[in-house]
Design a protein around this motif. Structure first.
Motif, PDB file in Angstrom:
ATOM      1  N   ILE A   1       0.847  -1.194   0.000  1.00 23.78           N
ATOM      2  CA  ILE A   1       0.000   0.000   0.000  1.00 23.78           C
ATOM      3  C   ILE A   1       0.884   1.245   0.000  1.00 23.78           C
ATOM      4  N   ASN A   2       0.275   2.351  -0.313  1.00 25.12           N
ATOM      5  CA  ASN A   2       0.956   3.644  -0.348  1.00 25.12           C
ATOM      6  C   ASN A   2      -0.124   4.702  -0.227  1.00 25.12           C
ATOM      7  N   HIS A   3       0.236   5.900   0.112  1.00 28.88           N
ATOM      8  CA  HIS A   3      -0.742   6.976   0.063  1.00 28.88           C
ATOM      9  C   HIS A   3      -0.990   7.403  -1.380  1.00 28.88           C
ATOM     10  N   SER A   4      -2.251   7.564  -1.744  1.00 27.61           N
ATOM     11  CA  SER A   4      -2.515   8.329  -2.960  1.00 27.61           C
ATOM     12  C   SER A   4      -2.332   9.804  -2.591  1.00 27.61           C
ATOM     13  N   ALA A   5      -1.908  10.603  -3.541  1.00 25.05           N
ATOM     14  CA  ALA A   5      -1.598  11.995  -3.202  1.00 25.05           C
ATOM     15  C   ALA A   5      -1.859  12.910  -4.381  1.00 25.05           C
TER      16      ALA A   5
ATOM     17  N   ASP B   1       0.065  12.267  -7.712  1.00 22.71           N
ATOM     18  CA  ASP B   1       1.215  11.367  -7.801  1.00 22.71           C
ATOM     19  C   ASP B   1       0.795  10.092  -8.523  1.00 22.71           C
ATOM     20  N   GLU B   2       1.781   9.394  -9.068  1.00 22.72           N
ATOM     21  CA  GLU B   2       1.534   8.057  -9.584  1.00 22.72           C
ATOM     22  C   GLU B   2       1.458   7.074  -8.414  1.00 22.72           C
ATOM     23  N   PRO B   3       0.823   5.899  -8.598  1.00 22.34           N
ATOM     24  CA  PRO B   3       0.775   4.918  -7.500  1.00 22.34           C
ATOM     25  C   PRO B   3       2.158   4.509  -7.016  1.00 22.34           C
ATOM     26  N   ILE B   4       3.125   4.410  -7.951  1.00 18.74           N
ATOM     27  CA  ILE B   4       4.469   3.937  -7.588  1.00 18.74           C
ATOM     28  C   ILE B   4       5.397   5.121  -7.318  1.00 18.74           C
ATOM     29  N   ASP B   5       4.926   6.061  -6.520  1.00 21.40           N
ATOM     30  CA  ASP B   5       5.678   7.273  -6.217  1.00 21.40           C
ATOM     31  C   ASP B   5       5.504   7.587  -4.740  1.00 21.40           C
TER      32      ASP B   5
ATOM     33  N   GLU C   1       5.316   4.030   1.382  1.00 24.99           N
ATOM     34  CA  GLU C   1       4.911   2.659   1.072  1.00 24.99           C
ATOM     35  C   GLU C   1       4.905   1.808   2.342  1.00 24.99           C
ATOM     36  N   ALA C   2       4.022   0.817   2.384  1.00 24.41           N
ATOM     37  CA  ALA C   2       3.832   0.010   3.594  1.00 24.41           C
ATOM     38  C   ALA C   2       3.155  -1.309   3.223  1.00 24.41           C
ATOM     39  N   GLY C   3       3.001  -2.194   4.240  1.00 23.55           N
ATOM     40  CA  GLY C   3       2.081  -3.309   4.130  1.00 23.55           C
ATOM     41  C   GLY C   3       2.620  -4.649   3.700  1.00 23.55           C
ATOM     42  N   THR C   4       3.896  -4.764   3.315  1.00 23.11           N
ATOM     43  CA  THR C   4       4.377  -6.005   2.715  1.00 23.11           C
ATOM     44  C   THR C   4       4.703  -7.110   3.718  1.00 23.11           C
TER      45      THR C   4
END
Length: 536
Positions: free
Chosen positions: A335-339, A465-469, A473-476
């Motif tokens: 997961i990551n923040h959308s921004a 932002d793009e998802p991979i930016d 990032e977290a959750g793995t």
């Protein structure tokens, strides 16, 4: 156990023949290698202890370089390989630093041995914003453009900071508590509140940095009198205590270096830098240590009763998977923040008083799955230059951060074809937004526009932002009670591997819209307390 780095043509079968080892014994020691005929060039292979065979390419133990005149004591890996640690911590970012501080604070002089390994070097002794020669431009270049600080993650816009202190050397210090939905978060709210208080005190978190700033108060009043009664001064991890009785408070902005220092004054520990952890070592199903390598490919096994992995959302699952430690959730649920980020302008002549900084947060709530933050004017957190020229037009930052739902298909996996210089498989990363994620990001963008309108400032730019930016990032290696959907239990211990813990962002089962650092520190302190109870 010895370690051999495979030659270009080596396979397990060929290595067994080369060293006159039973192939089945070699396969048992290297269970992470599925095929005895798979090419292993550059890959570290475990060999059994046996005096009868020759060792043409064994990596022998020799002293590791130690920085001269460094600002923190360091140890050689050779010395550390001769010690069995009660706890060995991998990584010195906020998670590893917090766990180290808590262990040292609670154990003091009880004879327990603690070791720390860090893949990076000694770059800065404090947060970059505490250095007088660093202004906004230099900080931005360090944080986002310097190859010494930010290392790109292949195929993404993510970057990692591999150094003592990790990303905390350049982070924004924004430290709100995270909204945690009880049905998705395995730690009770009362317990999170307790550890939040401990973390806030340790990191000097408060909302007084912008308190009393005229322009900040004006914008707050406009927001609260409009449709945002929950708008608040942004909580920051900053030490604003004045020097008193000779006690100097010079490190205003918090970094994990503060944890390392506080730990050092409470209990000695061993710290090795430029020490890349590549595998966790297990014996009879329990953690036994960590396999570590130096940049010149010398190899060591550090023995430990307990291991805490704080190597980042990408680094921790990579080590676990490379160690042959399997779990249905390890590497998954990324997961990551959308921004959405923008800037707004205001005319300095409209505010004919001491300006002061802007730091405002409109927090996430149960019904609002995003937050909005305002910061500025750009450069005002860099307080060293007293001769800032007058500017008629001022720029400030505004951003909306949304939640992203955890999904199994968003993941990191090991690349079967590419390896780095240490013989570790490179990562393959997949992360995209669901329709629900995209809807939340759209709502956050509209909220940013409304906020700018309420405070009376025109937006100059606004872009997602793009998802991979980003940096969140977290959750793995998510925590939970069910091994089918989580990598660790609710205390951060890997399911099925006693003594092996995780203390970084990868442990989050979900992530609210807030900056994750304070929550990560609170969880790391909690994990340390659990380990202390287990090792009594």
């Amino acid at each position: 156990m010895r370690i051999y780095v495979a030659d270009i043509s080596d396979t397990l079968r060929k290595i067994a023949q080369k060293f006159h080892i039973n192939l089945s014994d070699l396969i048992t020691l290297n269970s992470r290698i599925p095929d005895p005929d798979h090419p292993l060039a550059g890959f570290p292979v475990y060999l059994p202890l046996a005096p009868s065979y020759s060792e043409p390419s064994i990596i022998h133990v020799t002293p590791a370089p130690v920085s001269e005149g460094s600002w923190i004591p360091t140890s050689s890996l050779e010395k550390m390989s001769q010690t069995e640690y009660d706890v060995l911590i991998v990584g010195t970012g906020p998670g590893g630093g917090a766990a180290l501080w808590r262990l040292c604070e609670q154990w003091r002089n009880n004879g327990k041995k603690i070791g720390v390994v860090e893949a990076g070097n000694l770059l800065l002794p404090t947060h970059a914003r505490n250095i007088e020669t660093v202004n906004f431009k230099r900080w931005f270049d360090l944080a986002y453009n310097s190859p010494r600080f930010k290392i790109p993650v292949a195929g993404t816009k993510f970057v990692q900071l591999i150094a003592v202190g990790g990303r905390s050397l350049i982070w924004t210090a924004v430290s709100p508590r995270m909204y945690l939905a009880p049905q998705q978060w395995p730690v009770p709210q009362w317990e999170m509140d307790m550890y939040y208080r401990i973390a806030e005190q340790a990191m000097n978190v408060s909302n007084v940095y912008t308190k009393g700033s005229p322009i900040n108060q004006l914008f707050l009043n406009r927001l609260r009198n409009g449709q945002y009664p929950a708008a608040m001064n942004e909580p920051l991890a900053v030490d604003l205590e004045p020097t008193k009785y000779g006690e100097i408070h010079s490190n205003v902005f918090f970094s994990s270096i503060s944890f390392l220092a506080k730990a050092l004054y409470r209990k000695p520990y061993d710290l090795a830098v430029l020490a890349r952890a590549v595998q966790v070592v297990t014996e009879k199903g329990r953690v036994a240590g960590v396999h570590v390598m130096t940049p010149d490919k010398r190899s060591y096994v550090l023995k430990a009763k307990t291991v805490i992995l704080s190597a980042s959302t990408f680094g921790t699952p990579r080590i676990l998977l490379n160690s042959g430690i399997r779990g249905n959730a390890i590497g998954h649920y990324l997961i990551n923040h959308s921004a959405v980020r923008g800037t707004f302008k205001f005319n300095r002549k409209d505010y004919p008083y001491v300006l002061g900084p802007i730091g405002i947060l409109i927090p996430e709530t149960e019904k609002l799955p995003y937050q909005v933050s305002l910061q500025g004017p750009i450069g005002y957190q860099f307080y060293h230059d007293k001769q800032i020229p007058f500017q008629e037009e001022m720029d400030a930052l505004i951003a909306g951060f949304g939640t992203v739902e955890p999904r199994y298909e968003n993941k990191v996996t090991l690349d079967p074809y590419k390896r780095d210089e240490y013989g570790m498989p490179e990562l393959q990363i997949h992360l995209d937004y669901s329709e629900a994620d995209k809807a939340i990001l759209g709502q956050a963008a509209e909220e940013v526009k409304r906020v700018a309108s309420v405070i009376g400032t025109p937006l100059v730019s606004l872009a997602p932002d793009e998802p991979i930016d980003g940096d969140h990032e977290a959750g793995t290696c998510r925590m939970g009670d069910d091994p089918a959907t989580s990598a660790t239990d609710r205390y951060g211990q890997i399911h099925g591997v006693p003594g092996l813990y995780v203390a970084d962002n990868s442990i989050f089962p979900v992530m609210g819209a807030a900056n994750p650092t304070l929550t990560m520190v609170a969880l790391a302190i909690r994990t340390a307390d659990y380990i202390i109870r287990k090792l009594k």
